[in-house]
Each structure stands twice: as C-alpha cells, then as structure tokens.
Write a protein that holds these residues in place. Structure first.
Motif, PDB file in Angstrom:
ATOM      1  N   LEU A  93      39.756   3.501  45.676  1.00  0.00           N
ATOM      2  CA  LEU A  93      38.769   4.435  46.209  1.00  0.00           C
ATOM      3  C   LEU A  93      38.500   5.577  45.240  1.00  0.00           C
ATOM      4  N   GLU A  94      39.550   6.061  44.602  1.00  0.00           N
ATOM      5  CA  GLU A  94      39.410   7.189  43.679  1.00  0.00           C
ATOM      6  C   GLU A  94      38.536   6.848  42.480  1.00  0.00           C
ATOM      7  N   ILE A  95      38.540   5.595  42.052  1.00  0.00           N
ATOM      8  CA  ILE A  95      37.736   5.206  40.885  1.00  0.00           C
ATOM      9  C   ILE A  95      36.392   4.597  41.282  1.00  0.00           C
ATOM     10  N   GLY A  96      36.067   4.679  42.555  1.00  0.00           N
ATOM     11  CA  GLY A  96      34.765   4.205  43.030  1.00  0.00           C
ATOM     12  C   GLY A  96      34.702   2.735  43.347  1.00  0.00           C
ATOM     13  N   ALA A  97      35.852   2.058  43.373  1.00  0.00           N
ATOM     14  CA  ALA A  97      35.893   0.624  43.706  1.00  0.00           C
ATOM     15  C   ALA A  97      36.100   0.477  45.208  1.00  0.00           C
ATOM     16  N   ASN A  98      35.051   0.693  45.963  1.00  0.00           N
ATOM     17  CA  ASN A  98      35.153   0.730  47.427  1.00  0.00           C
ATOM     18  C   ASN A  98      34.655  -0.551  48.100  1.00  0.00           C
ATOM     19  N   PHE A  99      34.461  -1.612  47.311  1.00  0.00           N
ATOM     20  CA  PHE A  99      34.041  -2.908  47.842  1.00  0.00           C
ATOM     21  C   PHE A  99      35.265  -3.824  47.853  1.00  0.00           C
ATOM     22  N   PHE A 100      35.700  -4.215  49.055  1.00  0.00           N
ATOM     23  CA  PHE A 100      36.922  -5.008  49.197  1.00  0.00           C
ATOM     24  C   PHE A 100      36.596  -6.393  49.740  1.00  0.00           C
ATOM     25  N   ASP A 101      37.037  -7.418  49.012  1.00  0.00           N
ATOM     26  CA  ASP A 101      36.767  -8.806  49.360  1.00  0.00           C
ATOM     27  C   ASP A 101      37.992  -9.440  50.006  1.00  0.00           C
ATOM     28  N   HIS A 102      37.793 -10.073  51.177  1.00  0.00           N
ATOM     29  CA  HIS A 102      38.864 -10.709  51.944  1.00  0.00           C
ATOM     30  C   HIS A 102      38.462 -12.132  52.318  1.00  0.00           C
ATOM     31  N   ALA A 103      39.374 -12.830  52.975  1.00  0.00           N
ATOM     32  CA  ALA A 103      39.099 -14.118  53.617  1.00  0.00           C
ATOM     33  C   ALA A 103      40.135 -14.302  54.706  1.00  0.00           C
ATOM     34  N   ASP A 104      39.735 -14.978  55.764  1.00  0.00           N
ATOM     35  CA  ASP A 104      40.659 -15.119  56.892  1.00  0.00           C
ATOM     36  C   ASP A 104      41.878 -15.969  56.552  1.00  0.00           C
ATOM     37  N   ILE A 105      41.793 -16.771  55.472  1.00  0.00           N
ATOM     38  CA  ILE A 105      42.945 -17.613  55.114  1.00  0.00           C
ATOM     39  C   ILE A 105      43.910 -16.927  54.153  1.00  0.00           C
ATOM     40  N   TYR A 106      43.542 -15.787  53.586  1.00  0.00           N
ATOM     41  CA  TYR A 106      44.427 -15.128  52.627  1.00  0.00           C
ATOM     42  C   TYR A 106      45.687 -14.643  53.335  1.00  0.00           C
ATOM     43  N   GLY A 107      46.809 -15.235  52.939  1.00  0.00           N
ATOM     44  CA  GLY A 107      48.069 -14.867  53.591  1.00  0.00           C
ATOM     45  C   GLY A 107      48.089 -15.247  55.054  1.00  0.00           C
ATOM     46  N   GLY A 108      47.254 -16.222  55.441  1.00  0.00           N
ATOM     47  CA  GLY A 108      47.188 -16.593  56.854  1.00  0.00           C
ATOM     48  C   GLY A 108      46.685 -15.462  57.730  1.00  0.00           C
ATOM     49  N   ALA A 127      47.192  -0.283  54.970  1.00  0.00           N
ATOM     50  CA  ALA A 127      47.313   0.460  53.718  1.00  0.00           C
ATOM     51  C   ALA A 127      46.222   1.505  53.557  1.00  0.00           C
ATOM     52  N   ILE A 128      45.022   1.180  54.002  1.00  0.00           N
ATOM     53  CA  ILE A 128      43.913   2.126  53.854  1.00  0.00           C
ATOM     54  C   ILE A 128      43.832   3.086  55.027  1.00  0.00           C
ATOM     55  N   ARG A 129      44.702   2.828  56.038  1.00  0.00           N
ATOM     56  CA  ARG A 129      44.756   3.665  57.252  1.00  0.00           C
ATOM     57  C   ARG A 129      43.376   3.722  57.901  1.00  0.00           C
ATOM     58  N   MET A 130      42.938   2.556  58.276  1.00  0.00           N
ATOM     59  CA  MET A 130      41.582   2.383  58.778  1.00  0.00           C
ATOM     60  C   MET A 130      41.289   3.275  59.976  1.00  0.00           C
ATOM     61  N   ASN A 131      40.194   4.003  59.880  1.00  0.00           N
ATOM     62  CA  ASN A 131      39.636   4.768  60.990  1.00  0.00           C
ATOM     63  C   ASN A 131      38.143   4.913  60.728  1.00  0.00           C
ATOM     64  N   ASP A 132      37.423   5.541  61.641  1.00  0.00           N
ATOM     65  CA  ASP A 132      35.965   5.635  61.502  1.00  0.00           C
ATOM     66  C   ASP A 132      35.560   6.356  60.222  1.00  0.00           C
ATOM     67  N   ASN A 133      36.299   7.386  59.846  1.00  0.00           N
ATOM     68  CA  ASN A 133      35.968   8.144  58.643  1.00  0.00           C
ATOM     69  C   ASN A 133      36.154   7.292  57.392  1.00  0.00           C
ATOM     70  N   VAL A 134      37.256   6.556  57.330  1.00  0.00           N
ATOM     71  CA  VAL A 134      37.510   5.666  56.196  1.00  0.00           C
ATOM     72  C   VAL A 134      36.471   4.553  56.152  1.00  0.00           C
ATOM     73  N   ARG A 135      36.160   3.994  57.322  1.00  0.00           N
ATOM     74  CA  ARG A 135      35.234   2.854  57.386  1.00  0.00           C
ATOM     75  C   ARG A 135      33.876   3.193  56.794  1.00  0.00           C
ATOM     76  N   GLU A 136      33.417   4.415  56.956  1.00  0.00           N
ATOM     77  CA  GLU A 136      32.122   4.824  56.435  1.00  0.00           C
ATOM     78  C   GLU A 136      32.083   4.840  54.906  1.00  0.00           C
ATOM     79  N   LYS A 137      33.262   4.908  54.297  1.00  0.00           N
ATOM     80  CA  LYS A 137      33.331   5.061  52.843  1.00  0.00           C
ATOM     81  C   LYS A 137      33.557   3.749  52.096  1.00  0.00           C
ATOM     82  N   ILE A 138      33.752   2.664  52.834  1.00  0.00           N
ATOM     83  CA  ILE A 138      34.071   1.399  52.178  1.00  0.00           C
ATOM     84  C   ILE A 138      33.099   0.293  52.571  1.00  0.00           C
ATOM     85  N   ILE A 139      33.087  -0.765  51.765  1.00  0.00           N
ATOM     86  CA  ILE A 139      32.277  -1.948  52.030  1.00  0.00           C
ATOM     87  C   ILE A 139      33.240  -3.121  52.174  1.00  0.00           C
TER      88      ILE A 139
END
Length: 305
Positions: A39-54, A64-76
């Motif tokens: 987030l600090e370096i502007g890399a706010n796009f996170f790629d996932h998949a439902d099979i990663y690590g099951g 880890a990102i401590r997801m909440n409404d404020n955090v959610r607005e800052k990420i993709i």
C-alpha cells in the motif's frame, strides 16, 4: 506507482498487480508487513483466487490488511473462480457459490474484478451470463474478465455475456513468450511460428482487454525462475547489463520488458519478498528502448526471421 485503465472500464489500476497466491507461506506479522508495504508504494491491486491455499490465502490477506470499510475504499480486489477438484466449472451455481465464499473470506461486500480461472470444456455461455447479471445487479462484482482463454473462447462467452471482458490473465514472461514470437514469425517454417493461442495478444489489443501476465519470472510451467539461473547465461548477462544502466535490479528489468510492450499489460507478481515487490513496482518508471527490448528478446534464445 504509474497507473493505467483496466480494459474498457473506468477503473484506474497500478501497472503492476500484487499476486497473493503464496501469502499463506508468511507468518501473521510478515503478511501484515507485506500488504502494508504494498500500500505504501502504491501497489493497491491485489490478485486472488478461491483455490489459492484452498481459500486460506484470501482469509490471511483480509486479516493482514485488517479489512474494514476505510481500507476497502483504498484497494482494488480481484479474484478468480472456476476450478474445483478434478474439474473446471463455469456453471451458474458454482460461480455464484464461489463468489459468496470469496467475499466471506475477504471480508468485503464486493469484488472489483472477477475472472473465470481456467477454460471449462462444458461451459454454457447462457449460464455464465445469468451468473454475471446476478452478481452485477446485486453489487457483488463490478467488472468481469477471464484467465487463460483464447479469442474464440472469449467470443463464445460474449455470445451471451453482456458485460465487457476487461482482463485476460495469461502466462507470459521473457522466456515464455510464444504469444509474441508467433506474431514475429508469421508464415515461417519454424517452431516459433506455431500459433498456439489463436493470436490472443492481437485479439486483446483489438478489443481493449488488458493482458495480465502471470508467472513473469518463470520458464516452462513452474520449472523455476530464469533470473540468476545458469540455464540462461546470455539472458542474465543482458538483463544485468541493462539493469546497471538504469540503476535498478534485474527483477525490475524483467517486469519493465513486459510493460514496454504497447499492449499495456499489467503483470501479476508472485513474490512474498518485500524487497522484490518493491523492485517489481519500480518497473513502472523504466521505459526500455526498442533496441533494449529486442536485445533481451534475442538473449532469451528467440531468433528474428
């Protein structure tokens, strides 16, 4: 970090996406440091998949990102579905159930992008269309894309799906560049001329679909990385030479090579090493010359006709 438009959408995204497939290899504190650094370096796009690590990778990320409404607005957030044990599944039921699971694990109400992970031989475009319509109308998914699909597979989906396909995630690196090579070796009698993907590179450019290269440092199919590998001495010598000129690492140059292509790709990293992630993201500020791009291409063993 430099940004770009994703496909035909109005979504402004970083030119490098952070892949989270291996985040389950990190301890809790390390995972927190990793996502915060991103987030600090502007890399706010996170790629996932439902099979990663099951599914555990999505859970670890949201903690880890401590997801909440404020955090959610800052990420993709992007995730993928369609792979289950022993089968690929693009059925309406599976897509809808998968997205509900993804949202629950990520602790969010919506995904910015949902990709269909691997082509399903039994796909029925009408079922995919029904699923996409429900996900869009409910606000659970805002944009849609595919992964590992060729032009005709995308066209088949578009027969019924009304939403734009904004991205196609494909394996591509300096050493896995057949989608580039077959366009250079048109009508030639050599292996590089074999069209293995239906000209997907040109198709995506023509239709403004963002290509997201996965495994940008791998050679073969997860056989290993080419950087620092004795199997690729000429390639590493050339990359190191150019890296020295730009005063960056070889990691940065490997990503910059992909970004130099006019298709406006968005490479997906896979590293969980903070310093390597930073080096990947620096690639957005490096613009290779035409000569440098071709020098790297040839150093990987590719020949020009």
């Amino acid at each position: 970090m430099r940004t770009m438009k994703l496909g035909t959408s109005t979504l402004e995204v970083p030119v490098v996406a952070v892949g989270c497939m291996r985040i389950n290899s990190l301890e809790k504190a390390a995972a927190e440091r990793f996502v915060q650094t991103a987030l600090e370096i502007g890399a706010n796009f996170f790629d996932h998949a439902d099979i990663y690590g099951g599914g555990t990778c999505e859970e670890i990320f949201s903690d880890a990102i401590r997801m909440n409404d404020n955090v959610r607005e800052k990420i993709i957030l992007q995730s993928k579905c369609g792979i289950r044990k022993g089968a690929f599944d693009f059925s309406k039921e599976h897509i809808l159930t998968s997205v509900d699971g993804i949202l629950r694990r990520l602790k969010t109400d919506y995904l910015d992008i949902l990709l269909l992970h691997r082509p399903d031989a039994l796909v029925e475009p009408e079922e995919v269309a029904e699923a996409f319509d429900l996900l869009e109308s409910s606000g659970k998914v805002r944009h849609f894309g595919v992964s590992n699909q060729n032009p005709m597979q995308i066209q088949l989906l578009k027969k019924a799906v009304k939403q734009p396909i904004v991205a196609n995630q494909l394996q591509l690196s300096i050493t896995n560049s057949t989608m580039i090579s077959n366009g250079i070796n048109v009508n030639m009698e050599n292996d590089s001329a074999v069209n293995r993907d239906g000209s997907i590179l040109d198709y995506c450019r023509l239709n403004d679909i963002t290509i997201q290269p996965w495994s940008p440092f791998q050679y073969g199919f997860f056989e290993g990385v080419f950087l620092g590998n004795d199997k690729f001495p000429e390639l590493n010598q050339k990359i190191d030479e150019i890296a020295k000129k730009y005063e960056v690492s070889s990691t940065t140059i490997a990503i910059a090579w992909l970004l130099r292509h006019p298709a406006h790709m968005q490479p997906v990293t896979g590293t969980m090493n903070i310093n390597r992630l930073i080096d990947c993201c620096k690639a957005g500020d490096v613009h290779l010359t035409r000569e440098e791009w071709y020098e790297i291409y040839r150093a990987a063993g590719n020949k020009l006709p």
